[in-house]
Scaffold this active site. Structure first.
Site, PDB file in Angstrom:
ATOM      1  N   ASP A 265      29.968  18.067   8.542  1.00 25.84           N
ATOM      2  CA  ASP A 265      29.555  17.089   7.982  1.00 25.84           C
ATOM      3  C   ASP A 265      29.047  16.739   6.809  1.00 25.84           C
ATOM      4  O   ASP A 265      28.099  17.727   6.397  1.00 25.84           O
ATOM      5  CB  ASP A 265      28.581  16.362   9.211  1.00 25.84           C
ATOM      6  CG  ASP A 265      28.015  14.964   8.819  1.00 25.84           C
ATOM      7  OD1 ASP A 265      28.647  14.153   8.986  1.00 25.84           O
ATOM      8  OD2 ASP A 265      26.989  14.980   8.618  1.00 25.84           O
ATOM      9  N   HIS A 268      28.261  17.435   0.875  1.00 27.67           N
ATOM     10  CA  HIS A 268      27.639  17.053  -0.437  1.00 27.67           C
ATOM     11  C   HIS A 268      26.047  16.966  -0.203  1.00 27.67           C
ATOM     12  O   HIS A 268      25.425  17.134  -1.397  1.00 27.67           O
ATOM     13  CB  HIS A 268      28.037  15.727  -0.895  1.00 27.67           C
ATOM     14  CG  HIS A 268      28.176  14.756   0.021  1.00 27.67           C
ATOM     15  ND1 HIS A 268      29.059  14.500   0.772  1.00 27.67           N
ATOM     16  CD2 HIS A 268      27.169  13.623   0.245  1.00 27.67           C
ATOM     17  CE1 HIS A 268      29.068  13.543   1.541  1.00 27.67           C
ATOM     18  NE2 HIS A 268      27.916  13.030   1.500  1.00 27.67           N
ATOM     19  N   GLU A 302      33.531  17.493   5.192  1.00 32.19           N
ATOM     20  CA  GLU A 302      33.471  15.912   4.647  1.00 32.19           C
ATOM     21  C   GLU A 302      32.882  15.911   3.516  1.00 32.19           C
ATOM     22  O   GLU A 302      31.441  16.342   3.322  1.00 32.19           O
ATOM     23  CB  GLU A 302      32.724  15.131   5.781  1.00 32.19           C
ATOM     24  CG  GLU A 302      32.684  13.659   5.590  1.00 32.19           C
ATOM     25  CD  GLU A 302      31.509  13.017   6.058  1.00 32.19           C
ATOM     26  OE1 GLU A 302      31.522  11.785   5.990  1.00 32.19           O
ATOM     27  OE2 GLU A 302      30.721  13.641   6.730  1.00 32.19           O
ATOM     28  N   ASP A 327      38.251   9.975   1.447  1.00 33.47           N
ATOM     29  CA  ASP A 327      37.861   8.530   1.690  1.00 33.47           C
ATOM     30  C   ASP A 327      38.836   7.621   0.925  1.00 33.47           C
ATOM     31  O   ASP A 327      39.058   6.456   1.285  1.00 33.47           O
ATOM     32  CB  ASP A 327      36.505   8.083   1.621  1.00 33.47           C
ATOM     33  CG  ASP A 327      35.772   8.714   2.744  1.00 33.47           C
ATOM     34  OD1 ASP A 327      36.197   8.912   3.887  1.00 33.47           O
ATOM     35  OD2 ASP A 327      34.588   8.744   2.687  1.00 33.47           O
ATOM     36  N   HIS A 330      41.853   6.085   2.584  1.00 34.55           N
ATOM     37  CA  HIS A 330      41.283   5.182   3.587  1.00 34.55           C
ATOM     38  C   HIS A 330      41.143   3.710   2.761  1.00 34.55           C
ATOM     39  O   HIS A 330      41.643   2.645   3.140  1.00 34.55           O
ATOM     40  CB  HIS A 330      40.309   5.587   4.311  1.00 34.55           C
ATOM     41  CG  HIS A 330      39.502   4.479   5.073  1.00 34.55           C
ATOM     42  ND1 HIS A 330      38.710   3.462   4.502  1.00 34.55           N
ATOM     43  CD2 HIS A 330      39.855   3.587   6.051  1.00 34.55           C
ATOM     44  CE1 HIS A 330      38.403   2.437   5.435  1.00 34.55           C
ATOM     45  NE2 HIS A 330      39.063   2.687   6.321  1.00 34.55           N
ATOM     46  N   ASP A 398      33.442   6.852  10.897  1.00 34.91           N
ATOM     47  CA  ASP A 398      32.412   6.181   9.975  1.00 34.91           C
ATOM     48  C   ASP A 398      33.160   4.686   9.372  1.00 34.91           C
ATOM     49  O   ASP A 398      32.363   3.834   9.310  1.00 34.91           O
ATOM     50  CB  ASP A 398      32.509   7.004   8.731  1.00 34.91           C
ATOM     51  CG  ASP A 398      31.484   8.025   8.748  1.00 34.91           C
ATOM     52  OD1 ASP A 398      30.286   7.833   9.484  1.00 34.91           O
ATOM     53  OD2 ASP A 398      31.644   9.010   8.181  1.00 34.91           O
ATOM     54  N   ILE A 400      34.887   2.599  10.663  1.00 37.99           N
ATOM     55  CA  ILE A 400      34.890   1.564  11.645  1.00 37.99           C
ATOM     56  C   ILE A 400      33.374   1.251  11.975  1.00 37.99           C
ATOM     57  O   ILE A 400      32.736   0.290  11.944  1.00 37.99           O
ATOM     58  CB  ILE A 400      35.545   1.958  13.176  1.00 37.99           C
ATOM     59  CG1 ILE A 400      36.905   2.129  12.736  1.00 37.99           C
ATOM     60  CG2 ILE A 400      35.287   0.577  14.230  1.00 37.99           C
ATOM     61  CD1 ILE A 400      37.750   2.407  14.197  1.00 37.99           C
ATOM     62  N   ASN A 402      30.449   2.251  10.853  1.00 39.46           N
ATOM     63  CA  ASN A 402      29.467   2.072   9.807  1.00 39.46           C
ATOM     64  C   ASN A 402      29.560   0.467   9.275  1.00 39.46           C
ATOM     65  O   ASN A 402      29.173   0.068   8.189  1.00 39.46           O
ATOM     66  CB  ASN A 402      29.574   2.914   8.621  1.00 39.46           C
ATOM     67  CG  ASN A 402      28.790   4.224   9.072  1.00 39.46           C
ATOM     68  OD1 ASN A 402      27.825   4.016   9.925  1.00 39.46           O
ATOM     69  ND2 ASN A 402      29.084   5.321   8.443  1.00 39.46           N
TER      70      ASN A 402
END
Length: 603
Positions: A265, A268, A302, A327, A330, A398, A400, A402
């Site tokens: 997770d 960064h 991630e 991302d 997406h 995430d 959905i 978030n």
């Protein structure tokens, strides 16, 4: 239970520790508390590790409930490496012997990420019961769908009765609400028996707000904060043992629980100035363990850095992880299909953004990000990096959860649009990941839910959610209360939508059939798993809302527009159509209704 710690592989082997040894350089005195017995004195070594000075009552005759008394505190604290917390994160730890389980997966040879389809699920909402054993009862659905790897959102112990999992504090313990560690072993064993690999989502960048007793033992945290909490100490005084704490946890999932991959997770948020970054060290040890076990072990990051150095092999100067989420894929698909351009979606408004992502991996590869108000990312070396190293989706927990109300694409697209999202994801060049229920157009939301027993944490969480949405332009009044039990209950999948062919006027059944056909086609045609960027082309006609994806000799044509289109593809065969009315005539003219797509093989 501390157990035998230390990686069995890698460049440095940690010392073997006793089952009740504990690293605690902060207190001046530590006693081992065993339920129903007098405390056992402990002796401190020069390295800050404490060892029981006498016999431990009950040890060797079954599970032991225990904790540690630090200095003059009369309240026992859980073991930082606790394998079980039967009474919650504030209660005593319970010893657990992972070697007692009789595994049935001796013939399991693993699953590599390249060529695979990943399926993300949350144990608490995947079934009505919300347990690992109940999830076992739904594996046939995943096998029939054709997925290869099941990605499980975090299962480590958290405070309360339900949670996404990212508020965990006991990284070595499987939450009791899911069934505890024995249920986890049964789940992985069952997945392997069904031919499914397991990816476990783990969180090493922060700890949850309730039940984190690590700072009482040692310098696990350091000054500074990231988005979610205090920084984990990776490079300051005492960090060698903190790093070992993380690396031993990695080894635990892969060895004791036979997990095939870890999703790391928000890497960064790991601040590490060491000569060898924690992620690189992790990659080294996991690669050595993989060689020893003779099966693939995969690390998936991630990362929002848009930097392929994360997954560039060490010999090429990179961190050496295997894959990372992207991302940008997406965002490009979401905007192309929904037209939503608020917040971080703004830069993806041109349809050309989708073409760039398909052929170059990242959209932001050094370009200006209006959401970040800065240049962002680095270009992918498309000549050398395989496409499978990017894990992509059109929906995930995430993207959905978030959102303000946890709404899926189902709320914004018609059946045709949902089919196009599936088509672009499963025929694209990257590793596709599906989110639970997506494959049947589930109408249930996936909302952000918590169950903090502390009222102040519940209030702070709810207020923080509203503040997060300000930049996205979402209505704060629409945000459901994460603490309301109904928010959790609403987020559970409704399996009757799968079991009743007529549910939703047949939409659920038709979408599920399409997903099954797409996954089967992806498995049957090597063009759809070819990892070379050079084997993929993408052209868009923005005025017609038409996307044409070249995958080797195959052509994937998607009509995102509201009107039928006619395309000249040349003679050939339609291998798959996402909707009725797709026709390829003898002259090579392809007719696509609105919101329809097709995979065409030229003659």
């Amino acid at each position: 239970m501390t157990g035998t710690t230390g990686s069995t592989t890698g460049t440095t082997r940690a010392p073997v520790r006793g089952p009740f040894d504990v690293w605690a350089p902060v207190p001046d005195r530590v006693r081992l508390h065993v339920a129903g017995a007098e405390p056992v004195a402990m002796t401190r070594g020069d390295d800050g590790w404490w060892t029981p000075a006498g016999e431990v009552p009950g040890a060797g005759s079954g599970p032991v409930d225990y904790g540690y008394l630090l200095d003059d505190d009369d309240t026992p604290r859980p073991d930082p490496r606790s394998r079980r917390q039967p009474d919650g994160v504030h209660g005593l730890s319970r010893s657990f012997d992972p070697s007692a389980y009789a595994w049935g997966d001796g013939a399991w040879t693993g699953r590599q990420l390249a060529g695979s389809v990943v399926y993300e699920l949350h144990v608490g909402t995947f079934t009505p019961e919300g347990t690992l054993d109940a999830a076992l009862g739904r594996l046939d659905h995943l096998v029939d769908l054709g997925v290869d790897l099941v990605e499980v959102m975090p299962v480590n112990a958290f405070n309360g009765t339900h949670n996404w999992g990212y508020d965990g504090v006991d990284w070595y313990a499987v939450d009791e609400s899911y069934g505890g560690p024995e249920a986890y072993q049964r789940f992985v064993d069952g997945c392997h028996a069904a031919g499914l690999g397991v990816v476990q989502d783990v969180v090493y960048n922060h700890l949850g707000p309730s039940g984190n007793y690590l700072p009482l033992f040692g310098p696990y945290l350091t000054e500074g904060r990231n988005t979610w909490g205090d920084l984990v100490n990776l490079d300051q005084d005492g960090s060698a043992e903190v790093r070992r704490y993380i690396l031993d946890n990695v080894a635990m999932w892969l060895e004791d629980y036979h997990v095939d991959a870890l999703r790391l997770d928000a890497v960064h948020a790991l601040q590490d100035t060491s000569a060898v970054h924690l992620l690189e060290e992790m990659g080294l040890e996991v690669a050595a363990l993989s060689a020893h076990l003779r099966r693939p072990l995969t690390l998936i990051a991630e990362s929002d850095l848009n930097d392929a150095r994360m997954v560039t092999p060490r010999e090429g100067g990179g961190r050496g992880l295997d894959a990372q989420w992207s991302d940008d894929f997406h965002h490009a698909v979401h905007v192309a299909l929904t037209g939503e351009t608020t917040g971080y979606y703004a830069d993806f408004e041109p349809l050309e953004a989708l073409a760039k992502v398909m052929t170059r991996g990242f959209f932001h590869d050094g370009t200006y990000s209006s959401f970040r108000e800065a240049d962002h990312g680095r270009p992918v070396d498309t000549a050398t990096m395989p496409t499978w190293r990017l894990v992509v989706c059109n929906q995930n927990h995430d993207q959905i959860g978030n959102r303000a109300v946890g709404d899926r694409l189902t709320e914004h697209l018609d059946e045709g649009g949902l089919g196009l999202a599936a088509l672009l994801t499963l025929t694209g060049p990257f590793t596709p990941m599906l989110f639970q229920g997506e494959e049947w157009a589930a109408s249930t939301p996936f909302q952000f839910f918590t169950s903090h027993p502390e009222p102040e944490l519940g209030t702070a969480t709810a207020e923080g959610r509203i503040a997060e949405f300000a930049k996205m332009g979402w209505d704060p009044d629409a945000v459901p209360d994460p603490q309301d039990p109904a928010t959790f209950e609403r987020s559970k999948l409704d399996w009757s939508q799968v079991e009743d062919p007529a549910a939703g006027d047949g939409v659920h059944a038709r979408v599920l059939d399409l997903y099954r056909r797409l996954v089967a086609l992806r498995r049957a045609r090597p063009e759809l798993t070819d990892p070379a960027f050079g084997a993929t082309t993408c052209e868009v006609d923005a005025s017609a809302r038409l996307v044409t994806l070249g995958r080797g000799a195959l052509r994937v044509v998607a009509n995102l527009g509201d009107r039928p289109v006619v395309v000249t593809t040349g003679p050939g065969e339609v291998l798959l159509a996402t909707a009725d009315g797709v026709v390829l005539d003898a002259s090579g003219t392809l007719t696509l209704p609105a919101h329809a797509g097709a995979v065409v093989e030229p003659a």
